[in-house]
Each structure stands twice: as C-alpha cells, then as structure tokens.
Scaffold this motif. Sequence first.
Motif, PDB file in Angstrom:
ATOM      1  N   LEU A 321      56.053  36.341 -23.618  1.00  0.00           N
ATOM      2  CA  LEU A 321      57.055  37.051 -24.426  1.00  0.00           C
ATOM      3  C   LEU A 321      56.510  37.336 -25.830  1.00  0.00           C
ATOM      4  O   LEU A 321      56.746  38.421 -26.385  1.00  0.00           O
ATOM      5  N   ILE A 322      55.795  36.388 -26.408  1.00  0.00           N
ATOM      6  CA  ILE A 322      55.208  36.605 -27.734  1.00  0.00           C
ATOM      7  C   ILE A 322      54.195  37.756 -27.672  1.00  0.00           C
ATOM      8  O   ILE A 322      54.104  38.577 -28.592  1.00  0.00           O
ATOM      9  N   LYS A 323      53.431  37.842 -26.582  1.00  0.00           N
ATOM     10  CA  LYS A 323      52.477  38.934 -26.421  1.00  0.00           C
ATOM     11  C   LYS A 323      53.199  40.273 -26.351  1.00  0.00           C
ATOM     12  O   LYS A 323      52.755  41.270 -26.946  1.00  0.00           O
ATOM     13  N   ARG A 324      54.298  40.336 -25.623  1.00  0.00           N
ATOM     14  CA  ARG A 324      55.065  41.584 -25.554  1.00  0.00           C
ATOM     15  C   ARG A 324      55.571  41.969 -26.943  1.00  0.00           C
ATOM     16  O   ARG A 324      55.559  43.152 -27.313  1.00  0.00           O
ATOM     17  N   THR A 325      56.032  40.981 -27.691  1.00  0.00           N
ATOM     18  CA  THR A 325      56.505  41.260 -29.046  1.00  0.00           C
ATOM     19  C   THR A 325      55.379  41.830 -29.899  1.00  0.00           C
ATOM     20  O   THR A 325      55.566  42.795 -30.649  1.00  0.00           O
ATOM     21  N   TYR A 326      54.204  41.248 -29.778  1.00  0.00           N
ATOM     22  CA  TYR A 326      53.038  41.727 -30.533  1.00  0.00           C
ATOM     23  C   TYR A 326      52.694  43.167 -30.140  1.00  0.00           C
ATOM     24  O   TYR A 326      52.403  44.007 -31.004  1.00  0.00           O
ATOM     25  N   ASP A 327      52.722  43.466 -28.850  1.00  0.00           N
ATOM     26  CA  ASP A 327      52.406  44.821 -28.381  1.00  0.00           C
ATOM     27  C   ASP A 327      53.409  45.834 -28.910  1.00  0.00           C
ATOM     28  O   ASP A 327      53.026  46.951 -29.308  1.00  0.00           O
ATOM     29  N   VAL A 328      54.686  45.467 -28.915  1.00  0.00           N
ATOM     30  CA  VAL A 328      55.716  46.383 -29.416  1.00  0.00           C
ATOM     31  C   VAL A 328      55.500  46.662 -30.897  1.00  0.00           C
ATOM     32  O   VAL A 328      55.561  47.814 -31.351  1.00  0.00           O
ATOM     33  N   ARG A 329      55.222  45.630 -31.658  1.00  0.00           N
ATOM     34  CA  ARG A 329      55.042  45.798 -33.107  1.00  0.00           C
ATOM     35  C   ARG A 329      53.809  46.616 -33.434  1.00  0.00           C
ATOM     36  O   ARG A 329      53.718  47.203 -34.512  1.00  0.00           O
TER      37      ARG A 329
END
Length: 356
Positions: A321-329
């Motif tokens: 989930l943290i990786k997805r957040t990073y990708d979105v940002r």
Amino acid sequence: MKIKVQKWKFIIYLVVVAACFAFASFYGGPVAFAWLYGVLLLIPVSILYIFVNNSFLRIYQEIEVHKLTKGEVHSYRVAIDNEGILPIHRMKLYLYEDRCDLYEIENGQEISLRIHEKKELSSGINCRYSGAYNVGVECVSFADPFGIYTITIDIPYSFRAIVSPRITDMADRVLDIENQYNSTGLKSPRLVENTPGSDIRPYQRGDSLNSINWKLSARLSELVSRVPDKMEKRSVTLLLQAVNVPEREQDTAFLKKRDFFLEFAVSAAWHFANQGVPVRIIYPSGKISESFVDSYESFLEFYDIIADSIFYSSSEEFDELIKRTYDVRNGVYEGDTWIIIRENPEPGEDYYLICG
C-alpha cells in the motif's frame, strides 16, 4: 495480570509475623504455633483462593445489535457466573471507560457471588469512536481479606464491538475547495483535451492553426484561438493509507485517529456517491482490497464493511500500500483523480492529498 501491594499494610503484616515468631519462640505450645502458621499462610492461601475463584469465573457480554453507530445508545448486558465450589467476595469490575460510556454500571463496582450463583447487569452503552475494539468489562480485581494486596486480571472473554462511523459532510469542504475548477470534480486543473474547446483567447505564437477561430478572427480583425477544455478524468479513486498497528497496541490515541480516518473516508465516498460520480476505493482488508461506489446501494455496502475491515494480514501488504501511495504521488497514474487519505500523516502534512 497486575499486583498492587499496600505498603503500610504489608509492613504491619511483617510486624505481626515477627511478633508471632517471638511469641512462639518464647512460649511455644500449640496455641502460639497455630497463630504463627495462620499468619504465615495468610498470603499463600489467599492467593490460591483467588486463583481458584478466577479459574471458575465466567463473564459473558453482549449488545442488542451486531453493529453500532458512533454516538448511538444501545442496551448492553453482562452475565457473571461463578461455576466454582468457593464463593467470590467483593470482586471489582473495571470497564473500558476510555472508549465507551456505561450509564448504569460503575467503574470499580463490587460484586459478590455465592457458590454457582449467576448475576446479570445491564446498562445503556455509548461507543465514542468508530472502528472495531473491545468494550464493556476489561478486567476484574481480587483482594485478600485484609487488603494487603490486590490482583487485577484481564478477563478471558472480552467483547469486541463493531462501531460504524457517522455519515457527515466533513469532506465536502475539502473536496469542494480542491475541485473549484469544476463542480463535479471530474476535470483536471492541468491536463487538457487534444481538441480545442469553446473558450477563446488572443492568438499566441506556437498555437496550432487548427485552434484558430477564423470567423471570429475576421469579425474582430485579430487572430483568436480556441482554448482546449480541461481533460475529463477517467475515474476518482480514494486510497486509504491506514497505519499498521498490532491490536494489543491500539490505545486511546489510536482509536481517536482511526475514528477521524474512517469518518473522513466515509464522508468522501458519500460526497461523490451523492453526486452520482463513480469512485473506486482502495483499502487494506487483510490484503489490498477494492470497493466500487456508484450509487446509494453500493455506498451502503461499503459503509457496512468499513468499520471492521481496515487491517493488514502481513507487513508485506502494508509495504504494498505504501508503494501504491508513492506511485500515485509521483504521477504514475496521471490522468486520474486520486485522493490519498492518511490515517497518521507526517508532521507538516495534511491528512489528505489530491493528485491529478
């Protein structure tokens, strides 16, 4: 289990033990040694008595509904059963008073039970925070006959309440401000369509010849270009960035943050569902899960599961989930509207971030 000793009473006990030793040493006889053995065995026998009481103590709790809503009052019942062969004297009940209000049961209330006796207590209950957590009776305490020490023991049958957040408009202010470019929130503030739109402005060097409005330019005697419309978003996605905290460490501070997190997420989902705007919601529910809300009925389905569905089955799911957040940002999903809702933002960060 916690043990609390009354120091001044324990000192008096030691003085009495010393006096009994002296009395038995000087005078001897069955009476003197009976007093000595009685005083010496007071603490170990009372500890054994407490252990037996606790072993045969049964506490069952329930609330009249399966799921509550934060702030609503419902009926709560606790049944206390002594299945042992020894009576229970002056046992105290301690409540989760940091997270729920029980109106007819006092924190520290004393209760005594005869052999095989069962008592029931009932009260109205009001849960202060949304989420899933233990409520009602947290632990019980036993004391020796002279109050020298008190043993507090967590009950083995805790009751876990599922508390749904309130449906509010708390997210409307944030989303309306961020989406002031378009009332539906479906247009991008920086991405544009490939074809010119209906708005015009004076011609600028570099404008495509296809964007020039020739009829209007002839009438105004100067070149004017059509401005491309802002790009329609393909979708709106809520990414719920929950923290990964083990259940045993979920204290009052955690419950307060989880309460705000869930209420804002539900409000954001309702903000779009109420306008008929489809929204995809990504959240941790053991593994990374998704819900799609595009109507009142689908919103109710999401609302029904959100209170007790936010958790991680492993640290790998949290890292994903943290990786997805990073990708979105970092613009990996450019073209979509992503709203990241943070449960525990870093210092200086907002609890939400709108990308796209």
